[in-house]
Design a protein around this motif. Sequence first.
Motif, PDB file in Angstrom:
ATOM      1  N   ALA A 101      75.359  27.664 100.130  1.00  0.00           N
ATOM      2  CA  ALA A 101      75.920  26.324  99.955  1.00  0.00           C
ATOM      3  C   ALA A 101      75.293  25.434 101.016  1.00  0.00           C
ATOM      4  O   ALA A 101      74.586  25.904 101.911  1.00  0.00           O
ATOM      5  N   ASN A 144      71.453  22.919  98.006  1.00  0.00           N
ATOM      6  CA  ASN A 144      70.403  22.007  97.567  1.00  0.00           C
ATOM      7  C   ASN A 144      69.184  22.072  98.463  1.00  0.00           C
ATOM      8  O   ASN A 144      69.301  22.229  99.680  1.00  0.00           O
ATOM      9  N   ARG A 146      69.690  32.819  97.070  1.00  0.00           N
ATOM     10  CA  ARG A 146      70.213  31.469  96.925  1.00  0.00           C
ATOM     11  C   ARG A 146      71.167  31.445  95.747  1.00  0.00           C
ATOM     12  O   ARG A 146      70.761  31.612  94.595  1.00  0.00           O
ATOM     13  N   THR A 147      72.450  31.255  96.031  1.00  0.00           N
ATOM     14  CA  THR A 147      73.458  31.217  94.980  1.00  0.00           C
ATOM     15  C   THR A 147      73.930  29.808  94.702  1.00  0.00           C
ATOM     16  O   THR A 147      74.496  29.541  93.651  1.00  0.00           O
ATOM     17  N   SER A 148      73.695  28.890  95.648  1.00  0.00           N
ATOM     18  CA  SER A 148      74.094  27.502  95.465  1.00  0.00           C
ATOM     19  C   SER A 148      73.379  26.689  96.542  1.00  0.00           C
ATOM     20  O   SER A 148      72.481  27.177  97.209  1.00  0.00           O
TER      21      SER A 148
END
Length: 887
Positions: free
Chosen positions: A376, A407, A403-405
């Motif tokens: 995140a 930006n 990477r699960t979330s």
Amino acid sequence: MKKIYFLTLILLAAVTGWSQTTYTWIGNNNANWQTAASWSPARNTPAATDILLFNGGNTRTITNFPTAQTVGRIHVSNNTNIRLQSSPGVQTLTIGNGTGDDFIIESGSSFIQDVSMNEIRMATNATANIAGTYTLENAVGFFLSNSGVVATVTGTIINSDGAINSASATKLIFNGGTYVHDINGGTIPTAAWNAGSILDLAGVTDTWPATNGQTFYNVRVANITSNTTIGSNLSCTGDFTVAFTANVDLRINNGNSNTQYTLSVGNFKQSSGNFIVTSNTSSMGTGGGILNVAGDFELSGGNFILRDDVAAVAGFNVSGNYNQSGGTFYLRDGVTGTSIANVTGNFEMTGGTINFSNINNQTGTLNVGGNFTHAAGTLTESGNGSSNGVINFNGTSVQTYSRTSGNNNNTLNYNILNNAIVDFGTAIITGTGTTFNVNAGGKLITSNANGINSTGNSGSIQTNTRTFNAGADYEFRGAATGSFTTASSNVRNLSFNNASGQVTMNRSFNVTGELALMNGYVTPGANTLLVGTAGTSTSSNGAYVNGQLSKQFNNTTGFTFYVGKVSGGLRSIGFTPTSGTGTTTFVAEFLRASGAVVGSVYGSGISRVSQCEYWTLNRNVGGNRIGRVTLSWDANSNCGTAPYVTSLGTLRVARHDGTSWTNAGSVNGADLGSSLTSGFITSDVVTNFSPFALATSNAAENPLPVLFADVKAYSKNNGVQVEWSNLTEREILNYEVERSANGIDFYAVNQQLPRSNRDDKASYTFFDASPVNGANYYRVRVQEQSGKVIYSKILRVEMGSTKYSFSLYPNPVTGKQLTVSLNGVKQGKYNVQIIDAAGQRVFTTNLSNVGTGVTQMIELPASVKTGMYVMIVSADDYRETKQFIVR
């Protein structure tokens, strides 16, 4: 024991003339120190050797301390809180003419040295044990300078602008205790800061205290209200915690000199405030600030700013892990310098922002040596320059990217540096404006089903720009390589490692280093898989190339082509050049078919070639290298149930010259170390290249046998239909279908003559119109012209019963063949799946039931290893499972 100790004191007092009395404070709040009624027993002023106990469990202010007083011991206990005030003038309390600890504040109790109480001194050889809280108010002093004095603190000392004179670290020892420096500026007393101790800078608001070069354990900063500079080197081996709420700065800075200042800590924790590691502005010299973290860095709030303003580097080095759950980390660059953050351990971001801001086109850089987790939060770049923020993978062992979330924003540049290995697993890296580079000497591992692609939203790397260096290494654990570009199709080391089965090549590869076949198999298809002149190849776990493999030769170093087929597993062929010139390319492929497909004419010394496998080895491009060819055999070679190789002495390498199979000879017969079940045989020097096969000079000794296929039996029209095929029918005398009622005693119920005998496929059927009720067992007996007899697997068909059953046998499976039997089920197609212990599908086929049941032999692929498996048989309204073991 207490009685003996007490008698010893009495005797000592009698001999020396020394006496000691214990007095307990019983006075009320604001009672007079010099009033007899305040003590029990009553006494106006305690003597120099007396023990004074404060244990009433209450809070008391004691007034009118005399100008000077010496006592043997002060002991505060039982959750008692004492404030000691004095008369006007200079007052001194000296402690320590007794035995044991002389100044004792027990846990839960407190002692406040009032602003009016000027000095408390520890006498020579006196000791203090502070487990509770000792507070020094403004302009008072605690003196430990006499010889032999030791004050051990496991509780808390609060210094509210007093002075502690300890002379050396051995006099004041914090054993897990806390020193609260409730002073803005001032000087931290000299002490030993042992494990667990805390330096709490509660009073620092805008002026950093002098630390005298000490190394602390834990340091806390929580009340900064104005911009403050750590203007000297500072070290702590535990946690350095930043948690002030004012929107002001705490900086590591060197003022206006060129000296570089360093903050060295065990762990760094920030939850609020602004912490700045900085070099100086152009008017303040060229020195820089550095933060060295031996353990972990944790940012949960506030702003951490790594800022360069001039040519000096603002340093940030974390030997442990980087953990960010909130706040903003700025890698902020100045006019000409570079801000570099080095993380040796793992990087984990679960919130907050990392901003690679820049001025004048300078670049902020984050180097990560461990695993990289982006769950995140935002990684971004801003500023008035055009340079990218840089994230480098530079570990010395395999790093994972997850990477699960979160930006990736603006112009970020990810790089896998030389010698770094990054395993992306099935993770995907994306980002508008983001670039990704695998540098020469780096390695990228992917388990993504679509591998790596140069463009588009597919595969592990989906950034705006992607560069894959031809001098880098690549490992594929998913179903495909993807289509990515490298110069001249080159890669350094190339690995295929899909334990679940096939990797499909979506592009061609020229391997300049090592081709590592680690698990499963790779299918080049129409693409070229080429190993260069200096390249090598390895295979483990039976991995192979399912298709053509090319190799360039420019010397006499041998090479093994690890080729194979799904139906035959790994079946390698080797070539060792003996002479010739020029760089020569050879192409090898394994074929799971009878050598008779190539031709059935045999030359001198060859009476038969393998009926189930052969290789092609062609000299395609370049020079004129010649040499020896090495063929192999193992358990995967067996065409059916009969032995494959029975005599090493008559085994040969055969080459097809376009007309017939010719004897390419063998070096000393079979190679040393070969056995009947597995081995290698090497030819004489070969000057021309074409198909190669194992052969025998005596067909009776090396049958290289019949290859059964499609063997099945099923109920039909109140009888049993038996079907089979011979993929390599040659020199067959006859076939017999045998039946048994118990699976042991068989007799012939049908005989058929061969239809072809030309090394091609021939298929047969037999209908048994009179099976017995219950179990019927069938097998096909094949007799060759040489007298050799071969049997198919045994098939079972249940007759005269509507009871449904599902069975598979043998169990455990000792080869690659097992039989599936369905009885009492509806007619139609049934799907068969085999699942391994990891839940991966390793085989699938169909059964067709046209009667009341069907029995069919299944050939497992060579990739099926020893272990536990589950077979699932299903149709529209049917599903059954059974476990079985492969040995």
